[in-house]
Design a protein around this motif. Structure first.
Motif, PDB file in Angstrom:
ATOM      1  N   ARG A   1       6.189   3.059   2.583  1.00 23.27           N
ATOM      2  CA  ARG A   1       6.897   1.968   3.263  1.00 23.27           C
ATOM      3  C   ARG A   1       6.540   2.068   4.737  1.00 23.27           C
ATOM      4  NH1 ARG A   1      11.272  -0.528   0.688  1.00 23.27           N
ATOM      5  NH2 ARG A   1      11.594   0.233  -1.429  1.00 23.27           N
ATOM      6  N   ILE A   2       6.072   0.936   5.313  1.00 24.30           N
ATOM      7  CA  ILE A   2       5.568   0.977   6.684  1.00 24.30           C
ATOM      8  C   ILE A   2       5.648  -0.418   7.310  1.00 24.30           C
ATOM      9  CG2 ILE A   2       3.189   0.606   5.906  1.00 24.30           C
ATOM     10  CD1 ILE A   2       2.269   2.506   8.168  1.00 24.30           C
ATOM     11  N   ALA A   3       5.838  -0.474   8.607  1.00 21.41           N
ATOM     12  CA  ALA A   3       5.803  -1.746   9.324  1.00 21.41           C
ATOM     13  C   ALA A   3       4.347  -2.224   9.381  1.00 21.41           C
ATOM     14  CB  ALA A   3       6.356  -1.586  10.734  1.00 21.41           C
ATOM     15  N   PRO A   4       4.115  -3.530   9.207  1.00 25.94           N
ATOM     16  CA  PRO A   4       2.739  -4.034   9.226  1.00 25.94           C
ATOM     17  C   PRO A   4       1.962  -3.675  10.493  1.00 25.94           C
ATOM     18  CG  PRO A   4       4.238  -5.754   8.515  1.00 25.94           C
ATOM     19  CD  PRO A   4       5.071  -4.595   8.958  1.00 25.94           C
ATOM     20  N   GLU A   5       2.601  -3.770  11.648  1.00 27.70           N
ATOM     21  CA  GLU A   5       1.920  -3.455  12.903  1.00 27.70           C
ATOM     22  C   GLU A   5       1.497  -1.991  12.944  1.00 27.70           C
ATOM     23  OE1 GLU A   5       0.893  -5.535  15.210  1.00 27.70           O
ATOM     24  OE2 GLU A   5       1.903  -7.315  14.429  1.00 27.70           O
ATOM     25  N   ARG A   6       2.344  -1.124  12.409  1.00 29.69           N
ATOM     26  CA  ARG A   6       2.002   0.296  12.391  1.00 29.69           C
ATOM     27  C   ARG A   6       0.868   0.565  11.400  1.00 29.69           C
ATOM     28  NH1 ARG A   6       5.695   5.584  11.256  1.00 29.69           N
ATOM     29  NH2 ARG A   6       4.230   7.063  12.169  1.00 29.69           N
ATOM     30  N   LEU A   7       0.903  -0.088  10.261  1.00 30.86           N
ATOM     31  CA  LEU A   7      -0.176   0.046   9.290  1.00 30.86           C
ATOM     32  C   LEU A   7      -1.504  -0.288   9.955  1.00 30.86           C
ATOM     33  CD1 LEU A   7      -0.228  -1.193   5.636  1.00 30.86           C
ATOM     34  CD2 LEU A   7      -2.138  -1.615   7.141  1.00 30.86           C
ATOM     35  N   ALA A   8      -1.560  -1.445  10.605  1.00 32.64           N
ATOM     36  CA  ALA A   8      -2.798  -1.876  11.268  1.00 32.64           C
ATOM     37  C   ALA A   8      -3.228  -0.872  12.331  1.00 32.64           C
ATOM     38  CB  ALA A   8      -2.619  -3.262  11.870  1.00 32.64           C
ATOM     39  N   ALA A   9      -2.285  -0.377  13.114  1.00 40.34           N
ATOM     40  CA  ALA A   9      -2.616   0.581  14.177  1.00 40.34           C
ATOM     41  C   ALA A   9      -3.155   1.889  13.591  1.00 40.34           C
ATOM     42  CB  ALA A   9      -1.394   0.846  15.044  1.00 40.34           C
ATOM     43  N   LEU A  10      -2.545   2.388  12.520  1.00 37.45           N
ATOM     44  CA  LEU A  10      -2.967   3.658  11.916  1.00 37.45           C
ATOM     45  C   LEU A  10      -4.400   3.619  11.403  1.00 37.45           C
ATOM     46  CD1 LEU A  10       0.060   4.933   9.796  1.00 37.45           C
ATOM     47  CD2 LEU A  10      -1.048   6.111  11.688  1.00 37.45           C
ATOM     48  N   VAL A  11      -4.795   2.474  10.872  1.00 37.44           N
ATOM     49  CA  VAL A  11      -6.128   2.374  10.265  1.00 37.44           C
ATOM     50  C   VAL A  11      -7.117   1.625  11.157  1.00 37.44           C
ATOM     51  CG1 VAL A  11      -5.209   2.599   7.932  1.00 37.44           C
ATOM     52  CG2 VAL A  11      -5.550   0.313   8.910  1.00 37.44           C
ATOM     53  N   LYS A  12      -6.686   1.378  12.393  1.00 37.62           N
ATOM     54  CA  LYS A  12      -7.511   0.620  13.348  1.00 37.62           C
ATOM     55  C   LYS A  12      -7.945  -0.710  12.740  1.00 37.62           C
ATOM     56  CE  LYS A  12      -9.140   4.822  15.626  1.00 37.62           C
ATOM     57  NZ  LYS A  12      -8.182   5.701  15.039  1.00 37.62           N
ATOM     58  N   GLY A  13      -6.984  -1.349  12.077  1.00 37.41           N
ATOM     59  CA  GLY A  13      -7.238  -2.631  11.426  1.00 37.41           C
ATOM     60  C   GLY A  13      -7.227  -3.789  12.396  1.00 37.41           C
ATOM     61  N   GLU A  14      -8.080  -4.741  12.139  1.00 38.52           N
ATOM     62  CA  GLU A  14      -8.153  -5.957  12.950  1.00 38.52           C
ATOM     63  C   GLU A  14      -7.374  -7.051  12.236  1.00 38.52           C
ATOM     64  OE1 GLU A  14     -11.468  -9.271  14.276  1.00 38.52           O
ATOM     65  OE2 GLU A  14     -12.138  -7.224  13.933  1.00 38.52           O
ATOM     66  N   TRP A  15      -6.501  -7.748  12.977  1.00 38.51           N
ATOM     67  CA  TRP A  15      -5.734  -8.846  12.398  1.00 38.51           C
ATOM     68  C   TRP A  15      -6.629 -10.072  12.268  1.00 38.51           C
ATOM     69  CZ3 TRP A  15      -1.372  -8.181   9.975  1.00 38.51           C
ATOM     70  CH2 TRP A  15      -0.565  -7.098  10.321  1.00 38.51           C
ATOM     71  N   ILE A  16      -6.636 -10.676  11.076  1.00 38.09           N
ATOM     72  CA  ILE A  16      -7.397 -11.888  10.826  1.00 38.09           C
ATOM     73  C   ILE A  16      -6.581 -12.813   9.934  1.00 38.09           C
ATOM     74  CG2 ILE A  16      -9.660 -10.810  11.122  1.00 38.09           C
ATOM     75  CD1 ILE A  16      -9.911 -10.713   8.060  1.00 38.09           C
ATOM     76  N   ASP A  17      -7.032 -14.068   9.812  1.00 41.27           N
ATOM     77  CA  ASP A  17      -6.364 -15.054   8.971  1.00 41.27           C
ATOM     78  C   ASP A  17      -7.372 -15.566   7.947  1.00 41.27           C
ATOM     79  OD1 ASP A  17      -4.931 -17.094   7.811  1.00 41.27           O
ATOM     80  OD2 ASP A  17      -4.704 -18.268   9.634  1.00 41.27           O
ATOM     81  N   VAL A  18      -7.377 -14.947   6.749  1.00 42.14           N
ATOM     82  CA  VAL A  18      -8.340 -15.336   5.724  1.00 42.14           C
ATOM     83  C   VAL A  18      -7.685 -15.598   4.365  1.00 42.14           C
ATOM     84  CG1 VAL A  18     -10.347 -14.261   6.808  1.00 42.14           C
ATOM     85  CG2 VAL A  18      -8.952 -12.931   5.187  1.00 42.14           C
ATOM     86  N   CYS A  19      -6.369 -15.675   4.348  1.00 44.31           N
ATOM     87  CA  CYS A  19      -5.659 -15.914   3.089  1.00 44.31           C
ATOM     88  C   CYS A  19      -4.877 -17.218   3.144  1.00 44.31           C
ATOM     89  CB  CYS A  19      -4.714 -14.767   2.780  1.00 44.31           C
ATOM     90  SG  CYS A  19      -5.567 -13.241   2.317  1.00 44.31           S
ATOM     91  N   GLU A  20      -4.495 -17.673   1.977  1.00 40.62           N
ATOM     92  CA  GLU A  20      -3.652 -18.876   1.849  1.00 40.62           C
ATOM     93  C   GLU A  20      -2.262 -18.452   1.445  1.00 40.62           C
ATOM     94  OE1 GLU A  20      -5.735 -21.100  -1.109  1.00 40.62           O
ATOM     95  OE2 GLU A  20      -7.311 -21.646   0.268  1.00 40.62           O
TER      96      GLU A  20
END
Length: 152
Positions: free
Chosen positions: A133-152
């Protein structure tokens, strides 16, 4: 073991997070939502894709669907799903337990904006009955994830 690589990753980078192991399978979005008592959209599914010659991970809300048009606009290539053997080879995680944590080698991670409305999401944790269980922003930060918009 895949779950052990996730535990080692979290121990190093997020020691306050615990891998939650359930008796029941959480290998699909509906099963994971039931096992963790959350809405299906709160499951953070991780999809392993080939973009040209590159392999990437996309983490998105459980009910979000990949938009080929948005993806092609963003990456100038059509996404191609990897098969189960390829996913295991790239991530060390079995299908149903794939997550962006504890990977054997760096893989670009993208987080779809479909995760942002939630205070907490539940990605798998390297096994078909393990999650975090994790906050989305923390998930992205932990994995150095880039936020994108590619889903519907």
């Amino acid at each position: 073991m895949s779950i052990e690589s996730v535990r080692a990753f979290l121990h190093q980078y997020a020691p306050d997070l615990t891998v939650l192991v359930t008796e029941q399978s959480s290998a699909t979005v509906p099963l994971a939502a039931a096992a963790h008592g959350v809405a299906p959209e709160q499951i953070a599914k991780t999809i392993c894709l080939r973009v040209g010659e590159e392999i990437v991970l996309l983490v998105a809300a459980g009910t979000a669907r990949l938009s080929n048009r948005k993806f092609k606009d963003r990456f100038a290539a059509k996404p191609r799903m990897l098969d189960a053997e390829q996913v295991l080879a790239v991530t060390s995680h079995p299908v149903g337990g794939v997550c962006p944590f504890g990977l054997p080698a760096p893989v670009p991670v993208y987080c779809d904006v479909s995760l942002k409305p939630f205070e907490e999401v539940v990605p798998a944790a390297g096994a078909t009955n393990a999650a975090v269980r994790i906050a989305p922003e923390r998930l992205a930060a932990l994995v150095k994830g880039e936020w994108i918009d590619v889903c519907e």
